[in-house]
Scaffold this active site. Structure first.
Site, PDB file in Angstrom:
ATOM      1  N   GLY A  15      -1.089   3.414   0.329  1.00  0.00           N
ATOM      2  CA  GLY A  15      -0.187   3.916   1.354  1.00  0.00           C
ATOM      3  C   GLY A  15       1.226   3.419   1.142  1.00  0.00           C
ATOM      4  O   GLY A  15       1.638   3.113   0.009  1.00  0.00           O
ATOM      5  N   SER A  16       1.912   3.272   2.253  1.00  0.00           N
ATOM      6  CA  SER A  16       3.364   3.067   2.202  1.00  0.00           C
ATOM      7  C   SER A  16       3.822   1.766   1.583  1.00  0.00           C
ATOM      8  O   SER A  16       5.007   1.577   1.342  1.00  0.00           O
ATOM      9  CB  SER A  16       3.938   3.116   3.625  1.00  0.00           C
ATOM     10  N   VAL A  17       2.904   0.830   1.324  1.00  0.00           N
ATOM     11  CA  VAL A  17       3.366  -0.456   0.785  1.00  0.00           C
ATOM     12  C   VAL A  17       4.093  -0.277  -0.537  1.00  0.00           C
ATOM     13  O   VAL A  17       4.902  -1.109  -0.924  1.00  0.00           O
ATOM     14  CB  VAL A  17       2.228  -1.487   0.614  1.00  0.00           C
ATOM     15  N   ILE A  18       3.859   0.840  -1.219  1.00  0.00           N
ATOM     16  CA  ILE A  18       4.523   0.979  -2.513  1.00  0.00           C
ATOM     17  C   ILE A  18       5.898   1.635  -2.408  1.00  0.00           C
ATOM     18  O   ILE A  18       6.548   1.920  -3.404  1.00  0.00           O
ATOM     19  CB  ILE A  18       3.666   1.776  -3.520  1.00  0.00           C
ATOM     20  N   LYS A  19       6.343   1.850  -1.181  1.00  0.00           N
ATOM     21  CA  LYS A  19       7.630   2.522  -1.036  1.00  0.00           C
ATOM     22  C   LYS A  19       8.772   1.724  -1.653  1.00  0.00           C
ATOM     23  O   LYS A  19       9.779   2.290  -2.064  1.00  0.00           O
ATOM     24  CB  LYS A  19       7.905   2.821   0.434  1.00  0.00           C
TER      25      LYS A  19
END
Lengths: 703, 393
Positions: A397-401
């Site tokens: 999910g968004s942690v790699i943004k």
């Protein structure tokens, strides 16, 4: 006259013949002497050389394996000495000799612990064992030979032996009593031994009395020795045990699938070797160096010299990067929140089984703790599955943004301060794609803080060459964009091996549909392991250096004293695998975004972390993750992976972490497992640090 | 005066010295073998000394009957020996257990003693052959082809009876010895050359044919001729030392031991090669290792001296007692064939057969039988000595 002549002729016949005969005797005896001369004088030296020819054999005596300590030098894996009785058969030893040894040895040791065990062990004695034993007794062999037919007598030894065993009658072996059976149990162990290689006869439950008795009578027991062997002992029980790995048993010896490799490395067949985890990874260090004794035997099989060729040395000790106290606490934390999530929403979280966390030093790559808690639904039991941090990959999910943002900067499609309008994106023919809420105009830092999906979509589309998105119109983008972003990601360790010092790690699933670019850019496509996420967040935390995570900090030479560390043999230094290409100022932007996620109101982790004194930073993530039936492939439920990465303090990070809790049910008011774990992970870390400083101070005062 | 003179006939110094030398070498050889640790706790030297002592007793006892009495008794002795062989043949394994495939011994359970009838049979065989040939010669002073064929028939008949049983007991070596003795006796019995040549030709053809079949068709010879595998192996090994499928273990050790003795030997107590059962059939190899080429060739010389003495005795006795002479020739051939076969096997010119080196190898039956034979020879020598004096007078 003729008569007389005739008679005379007759008479002389015999002496002449005798003389001829005797001349032949003389000739033949001369042949003997000539041949004797050839054998004794001409070839005499050759024969002597043949006798003098000696054979060298090496015997290797095992040494204890290295121990494992944690970073604070607390013992994690110890060796527990166990007395053992070994047997090293000399060359050319016969079954009868072994029987004699077994008989003598049976006076001093028992091969069972108690009556129950005795019954069990006696049951393992087969008829063949009994027959082989009976055959060796007294004159039984001769008795059986008589039962052979003429034909059977001509069989080769092995076949004849088989036939002879068959000819032993049942009532004959029925006469054998308990004493005989005790001897058989010992003999069976002796029979397993290879010539000049020590074989353990008994090492379980050897009582000190047995050990002493055997040691006293060694001179009467050829080949027998009383030694100490070692078992692995884990004072901290299950903690991290499956990461530490295991070693083979004496019985199994070296794994047969790699037999040749091990033998080439100088292992004996019955050596115990690490076959998983750190025991395997550091096998070469832990195994130590066996003592090697060279025996010289002559033609007759007598040992005429024994020389220690290589001095033995116990295996080296490992000092882990793991802090076992922290590890224990983290295990409890992870388990507690996994339990909470399951108990609070048992139905919605019916597919929830795992919670994974890793804590590491972002600057050095030292793994401080690694926890994988697993709820075994069949047994309704929580189990330690720490290896899943390395083995299991999930959508983050968004942690790699943070990585997506830096990819955007690097490719030039966006720059610090760039704003995009966050509103649902509607591409013709596809579902609406949007952020948690429509955020309006957001800049890069806000996009991270509030976790704007749309911002990331714009970056992704632009990287694909599409600058002209318009609602309800179709878009076009370059199929290579996905691979381009993936390449950037790999600079952070995402989708590639982290290089951890472990025999295995997964690299995750890589999707093959470039169309999924937008999902990919928000961590909804490829999967990553928890340790990869840990390496990724460490890279951002430390200013762009991808460091190799590692379990082992130092290798120490062994010392005889128990529980003490010897001199440092080797220190494992931080290893930088690569520096990401992005400019430091861009990394600063992402760090600032991460800080705001945790520390400023409106940040997605602010509710949990706002006001924490240790200045945390990081990124939250929730990935949609449907659960499918293992066999039918039927879609069973929609779930979310709750993911959190972070580090603290944000200006000089000493701890980085990643938490992944896969497959929580989709619902409002879901238990925020990942944030709960992350919070306690950091709290505990700094709490422990404080405790330690306190204890040190107290110690100083006491001194 | 006369008494002491007569008494001196009984002191055949050369034979006594030869016997003492053999006894000494035998005991020394066994003693040397017993220095190997594998012999720990065994005392074959003492046992051998006991056998020799009993044997000497037999030698002394045999000086009481005169040659005529022995001649008259010979058919009964021969018959008894054949009965013994027959008894062995029909005995159950409980009193005649085969050893290494050969049923050659009476070895009843519980008795420390084992008797090998074929060894004693050899002496009875020689005695009866000597009696038969000498009687025949007295009867047919003028030999004709017919009488020669009759004699040949008698000799072959006397031969066939014992070896019929011995060959059934898988004792190939002993049968060979019987055949050899009979052959020599035929040769020296004065039978016409033509007959002998025919016999030799025929015999050679049969023997050569047999070997040829064994070497060329080993399987066939086993099935059709009834040879045992070990016999075939030995023959094959003799012809081709690289033939592996046999147990030459003992031989390999033996030749290594013998060879390593080199010129002067290692001396008693310094042996390096343990040969199983060395004290019996392989005693010569022990002697060779202990005393070297010098010692072992002296042993051959000693045998040669004994044989020469027997030849001379026989030739002299021939004039007045054909019976005595043929005993000498028979005994000569017995000693010769054992010596040549045994030493020949050890130095590697003869195939491996389990026949002992007479007078040196350990073994009760063999020592006793040989000593009985020696007693007969001694008796003949005493008689000759008396005759010489009588003629001289």
């Amino acid at each position: 006259m003729a008569k007389i002549n005739h008679k005379k002729g007759k008479k002389s016949r015999v002496p002449i013949r005798l003389n001829i005969l005797f001349f032949i005797v003389f000739l033949l005896f001369s042949v003997l002497i000539v041949q004797l001369g050839i054998v004794q004088i001409l070839k005499g030296e050759e024969h002597q050389k043949e006798i003098d020819r000696t054979i060298q054999d090496r015997t290797k005596i095992p040494v204890p394996r290295g121990k494992i300590f944690d970073r604070n030098h607390n013992i994690v894996v110890d060796n527990k000495p166990i007395y053992s009785i070994t047997y090293t058969p000399p060359k050319g030893v016969q079954a009868k000799d072994r029987l004699e040894v077994a008989k003598d040895l049976s006076k001093y040791i028992k091969m069972y612990d108690d009556k129950e065990d005795k019954k069990k062990k006696f049951k393992t004695i087969t008829d063949r064992d009994l027959k082989e034993y009976w055959f060796l007794l007294g004159k039984n062999e001769e008795k059986v030979i008589k039962r052979l037919s003429k034909k059977e007598k001509e069989l080769d030894n092995a076949k004849q032996y088989k036939v002879m065993l068959k000819k032993i009658k049942d009532d004959e072996i029925a006469q054998l009593d308990e004493k005989d059976k005790e001897i058989i149990l010992i003999k069976k162990e002796l029979d397993k031994a290879y010539s000049l290689t020590p074989q353990i006869v008994k090492n379980k439950g050897v009582t000190p009395e047995e050990y002493a008795l055997v040691a006293e009578h060694l001179s009467e027991l050829p080949g027998i020795n009383a030694t100490t062997d070692w078992n692995r002992e884990y004072p901290l029980k299950d903690t991290l045990k499956n990461l530490l790995g295991s070693i083979t048993t004496e019985k199994r010896g070296i794994p047969s699938e790699n037999l040749q490799d091990y033998l080439a490395k100088g292992y004996s067949r019955n050596d115990r070797v690490g076959i998983s985890g750190l025991e395997k990874e550091y096998e070469d260090v832990l195994r130590g160096r066996k003592e090697q004794i060279e025996y010289t035997t002559n033609k007759k099989g007598d040992v005429i010299a024994a020389k220690t060729v290589v001095e033995g040395e116990r295996g080296k000790d490992l000092v882990l990067t793991i802090d076992m106290e922290y590890q224990k606490r983290l295990d409890k934390i992870v388990q507690k929140h996994l339990k909470n999530a399951i108990q609070q929403h048992p139905y919605q979280n019916r597919f929830l089984e795992d919670a994974l966390a890793i804590a590491m030093n972002p600057k050095t790559g030292e793994i401080l703790a690694m926890s994988g808690q697993h709820y075994n639904r069949k047994k309704s039991k929580y189990e330690n599955h720490a290896y899943k941090v390395l083995y299991d990959a999930h959508r983050p999910g968004s942690v790699i943004k943070g990585a997506t943002m830096l990819s955007g900067y690097q490719s030039g499609v966006t720059s610090p301060g760039q704003q995009f309008f966050d509103a649902p994106i509607k591409i013709a023919g596809t579902k609406v794609k949007k952020s948690v809420s429509s955020m309006g105009w957001v800049n890069d830092i806000d996009a991270l803080k509030r976790s704007s999906n749309v911002y990331m979509f714009y970056i992704a589309m632009r990287m694909g060459g599409e600058y002209n998105y318009r609602p309800n119109k179709s878009i076009k983008f370059n199929n290579s964009a996905l691979q381009e972003i993936r390449n950037y990601y790999s600079q952070f360790g995402l989708g590639v091996p982290t290089g951890v010092d472990y025999p295995y790690e997964a690299t995750g699933y890589k999707g093959d549909k470039p169309k999924n670019l937008l999902d990919f850019s928000i961590g909804q496509y490829d999967t990553y392991t928890t340790i990869q996420l840990g390496q990724y967040v460490s890279t951002i935390a430390n200013g762009g250096y991808r460091v190799k995570p590692h379990f082992v900090k130092e290798i120490h030479d062994p010392v005889p004293k128990n529980g003490e560390l010897g001199p440092l043999f080797k220190e494992i230094n931080p290893e930088i695998l690569n520096k990401i290409q992005m400019k430091d100022s861009w990394i600063d932007r992402v760090q600032e975004g991460f800080r705001q996620v945790y520390q400023t109101p409106g940040g997605t982790a602010y509710r949990t972390f706002g006001g924490k004194s240790y200045k945390p930073a990081g990124k939250t993530g929730t990935a949609e993750n449907a659960v499918f039936h293992e066999i039918t492939g039927e879609r069973l439920a929609d779930t979310n992976n709750y993911v959190l990465v972070g580090y603290a303090p944000h200006d000089d990070p000493e701890i980085a972490f990643a938490v992944v809790v896969p497959n929580l049910g989709v619902m409002s008011g879901q238990y925020p497992a990942s944030q709960k774990i992350g919070e306690e992970l950091l709290d505990t870390y700094f709490q422990l640090k404080k405790e330690r400083v306190q204890t040190d101070k107290n110690d100083e005062q006491e001194d | 005066m006369k008494l002491s003179k007569k008494h001196s006939h009984y002191m055949q110094y050369d034979l006594i010295i030869i016997l003492i030398l053999f006894i000494s070498i035998s005991l020394l050889g066994i003693f040397s073998a017993e220095h190997m640790e594998q012999y720990a706790g065994k005392n074959f030297v003492l046992k051998q000394a006991v056998w020799y002592t009993i044997g000497i007793g037999f030698v002394v006892m045999l000086q009481f009957p005169d040659l005529d009495q022995l001649k008259k008794a010979s058919p009964y002795i021969y018959a008894f020996s054949v009965i013994l062989l027959f008894a062995l043949f029909i005995s159950p394994a409980s009193i005649a257990e085969p050893v290494k495939g050969a049923k050659s011994w009476f070895n009843p359970k519980g008795l420390p003693l084992s008797i090998q009838p074929s060894e004693f049979g050899k002496i009875a065989f020689i005695l009866f052959l000597a009696a038969t040939i000498s009687k025949h010669k007295e009867k047919y002073e003028l030999a004709t082809i017919k009488s020669d064929i009759m004699l040949l028939g008698k000799i072959i008949g006397i031969l066939l009876l014992p070896i019929a049983f011995i060959s059934q007991e898988a004792d190939f070596g002993s049968s060979m010895v019987y055949v050899f003795i009979a052959g020599v006796m035929i040769l020296v019995s004065g039978i016409n050359w033509k007959i002998i040549f025919t016999l030799i030709l025929g015999g050679t053809a049969v023997i050569a044919g047999t070997f040829w079949i064994i070497v060329t068709f080993p399987e066939l010879s086993q099935d059709i001729l009834g040879f045992e595998q070990y016999q075939i192996d030995r023959v094959l090994n003799w012809f081709d030392p690289t033939y592996q499928d046999s147990d030459t273990y003992q031989f390999d050790l033996s030749i290594m031991a013998l060879g390593s003795g080199q010129l002067f030997g290692k001396g008693i107590g310094n042996l390096e090669v343990y040969i199983p059962e060395a004290h019996s059939d392989f005693i010569y190899s022990i002697i060779g290792e202990t005393f070297g080429f010098v010692g072992s060739s002296l042993v051959i010389l000693l045998y040669f001296i004994l044989l020469y003495r027997l030849l001379m005795l026989g030739l002299k006795t021939y004039e007045h007692s054909k019976f005595g002479a043929y005993i000498c020739f028979g005994y000569l051939s017995l000693i010769f064939i054992h010596t040549f076969q045994n030493i020949g096997m050890i130095v590697g010119v003869m195939p491996i057969t389990g026949i002992p080196l007479l007078l040196l190898s350990y073994g009760g039956s063999s020592i006793l039988a040989t000593m009985i034979g020696f007693g007969l020879i001694y008796r003949v020598a005493v008689e000759q000595s008396i005759q010489d004096e009588y003629l001289f007078k």
